[in-house]
Design a protein around this motif. Sequence first.
Motif, short mmCIF file in Angstrom:
data_model
loop_
_atom_site.label_atom_id
_atom_site.label_comp_id
_atom_site.label_asym_id
_atom_site.label_seq_id
_atom_site.Cartn_x
_atom_site.Cartn_y
_atom_site.Cartn_z
N PRO A 66 -51.59 122.48 53.80
CA PRO A 66 -50.62 123.16 55.23
C PRO A 66 -51.42 122.26 55.67
O PRO A 66 -52.24 121.72 56.19
CB PRO A 66 -51.58 124.36 55.14
N ASN A 67 -50.51 122.07 57.43
CA ASN A 67 -50.71 121.62 59.21
C ASN A 67 -51.30 120.60 58.57
O ASN A 67 -51.73 118.90 59.16
CB ASN A 67 -52.17 121.65 59.18
N ILE A 120 -43.74 116.83 51.33
CA ILE A 120 -43.90 117.91 51.30
C ILE A 120 -45.16 118.63 51.25
O ILE A 120 -45.92 119.02 50.87
CB ILE A 120 -42.94 118.01 49.37
N ALA A 121 -45.35 120.05 52.01
CA ALA A 121 -46.39 120.65 52.11
C ALA A 121 -45.88 122.28 53.16
O ALA A 121 -44.34 122.33 53.09
CB ALA A 121 -46.45 119.96 53.84
N PRO A 122 -46.72 123.60 53.10
CA PRO A 122 -46.36 124.08 53.78
C PRO A 122 -46.03 124.68 55.18
O PRO A 122 -45.16 125.06 55.65
CB PRO A 122 -47.32 125.39 52.50
N SER A 123 -46.60 123.10 55.62
CA SER A 123 -46.47 123.13 57.84
C SER A 123 -47.26 121.71 57.63
O SER A 123 -47.75 121.42 56.90
CB SER A 123 -46.95 124.43 58.26
N PHE A 124 -46.30 121.78 58.35
CA PHE A 124 -46.49 120.84 59.64
C PHE A 124 -46.94 120.47 60.51
O PHE A 124 -46.71 121.53 61.47
CB PHE A 124 -45.47 119.31 59.59
N ALA A 130 -46.36 119.64 64.48
CA ALA A 130 -44.59 119.87 65.33
C ALA A 130 -44.81 118.56 65.80
O ALA A 130 -43.56 118.29 65.35
CB ALA A 130 -45.06 121.09 66.49
N ILE A 131 -45.71 118.16 66.78
CA ILE A 131 -45.05 116.93 66.54
C ILE A 131 -44.99 115.93 65.63
O ILE A 131 -44.06 114.98 65.67
CB ILE A 131 -46.10 115.94 67.78
N PHE A 132 -46.24 115.67 64.71
CA PHE A 132 -45.88 114.28 63.74
C PHE A 132 -44.51 114.85 63.35
O PHE A 132 -43.85 113.66 62.70
CB PHE A 132 -46.97 115.43 62.71
N GLN A 133 -44.11 116.00 63.32
CA GLN A 133 -43.19 117.10 62.25
C GLN A 133 -41.60 115.33 62.76
O GLN A 133 -40.80 115.07 62.30
CB GLN A 133 -42.46 117.97 61.86
N GLY A 134 -41.61 115.68 64.11
CA GLY A 134 -40.49 115.14 64.77
C GLY A 134 -40.64 113.17 64.85
O GLY A 134 -39.54 113.24 64.70
N ASN A 135 -41.94 113.35 64.53
CA ASN A 135 -42.03 112.02 64.82
C ASN A 135 -41.29 111.05 63.03
O ASN A 135 -41.15 110.52 62.80
CB ASN A 135 -43.81 111.36 64.63
N CYS A 136 -41.79 112.26 61.97
CA CYS A 136 -41.39 111.93 60.88
C CYS A 136 -39.81 112.05 60.98
O CYS A 136 -39.18 110.68 60.28
CB CYS A 136 -41.40 112.93 59.94
N ILE A 137 -38.88 112.78 61.53
CA ILE A 137 -37.43 112.84 61.46
C ILE A 137 -36.78 111.28 62.26
O ILE A 137 -35.76 110.91 62.21
CB ILE A 137 -37.33 113.94 62.49
N LEU A 192 -38.16 112.10 55.75
CA LEU A 192 -37.95 113.72 55.54
C LEU A 192 -39.28 114.50 55.02
O LEU A 192 -39.79 114.52 54.53
CB LEU A 192 -37.37 113.69 54.56
N PRO A 193 -39.90 115.69 56.66
CA PRO A 193 -40.55 116.43 55.86
C PRO A 193 -40.27 117.78 55.00
O PRO A 193 -39.16 118.17 55.72
CB PRO A 193 -40.86 116.76 57.83
N VAL A 194 -40.70 118.51 54.10
CA VAL A 194 -39.44 119.35 53.47
C VAL A 194 -40.93 120.38 53.07
O VAL A 194 -42.26 120.00 53.17
CB VAL A 194 -39.19 119.32 52.23
N VAL A 195 -40.44 121.80 54.22
CA VAL A 195 -41.69 122.89 53.93
C VAL A 195 -41.29 123.72 52.74
O VAL A 195 -40.23 124.15 52.78
CB VAL A 195 -41.28 123.69 55.54
N LEU A 196 -42.44 123.75 52.05
CA LEU A 196 -41.71 124.46 51.03
C LEU A 196 -43.58 125.47 50.64
O LEU A 196 -44.62 124.98 51.18
CB LEU A 196 -41.94 124.03 49.57
N PRO A 197 -43.80 127.08 49.89
CA PRO A 197 -44.06 127.66 50.44
C PRO A 197 -45.66 127.24 49.39
O PRO A 197 -45.04 126.77 48.25
CB PRO A 197 -43.91 129.14 49.56
N GLU A 198 -46.26 127.20 50.10
CA GLU A 198 -47.94 127.28 49.37
C GLU A 198 -48.03 126.80 48.05
O GLU A 198 -48.98 125.90 47.41
CB GLU A 198 -49.54 127.30 50.27
#
Length: 217
Positions: free
Chosen positions: A77-78, A101-105, A107-114, A119-125
Amino acid sequence: MDRFTTLTAVAAPLLRPNIDTDAIIPSREMKAVAKTGLSGGLFANWRYTEVDARVENPDFVLNQAAFRKAPILLSGPNFGCGSSREHAVWALHEYGVRAIIAPSFGAIFQGNCIRNGILPVVLPETVVAALAAGAEAGSARLTVDLVEQAVVAADGTRHAFSVDPADRLMLLEGLDAVGLTLKRLDTIRRFETDHKSARPWLFIRPADAQTTSGSAP
């Protein structure tokens, strides 16, 4: 920007929570403002037993033969929390990582990935942990399908995920933020034309105003 549609590749398990951008690339490794020349410093504190000499730590997952240069990361996570340094994403991309692939990211890092073709993929832990366990047991290949928005495990199990529609379009078509805006260029131009027609006084230039004033009786 690189397009992302579907990727079938090895996924490396790095199940640590709260991996921040300083862990992804320590500040001392950021010796330039360019997007290149950073991959050697990726996870430097974990990847090397002697950082300056670049002596590899054999226990670190990306130094192991099965996972070296893995294009997919499985993490906790995170992921990407901490500072907003875009160098973290640049280092990952240059190393060859195309999906995380992670439970969460963060926010700024996630946008930078895009915005850099990752691709930042959010899946349950629990799902991420199961995929990581499979990778460690020898089933390391996953398919990450952005078209269908699903991760397919080695045994065929599908795990659906969702991505913001604008972010999905940017990745599928390899667009940056400007390119995404230009997709609506015809709409923008129609708005400008209609706006000028409806409110012409907003577009009077100073020289035009003086001419109009001077010609009055």
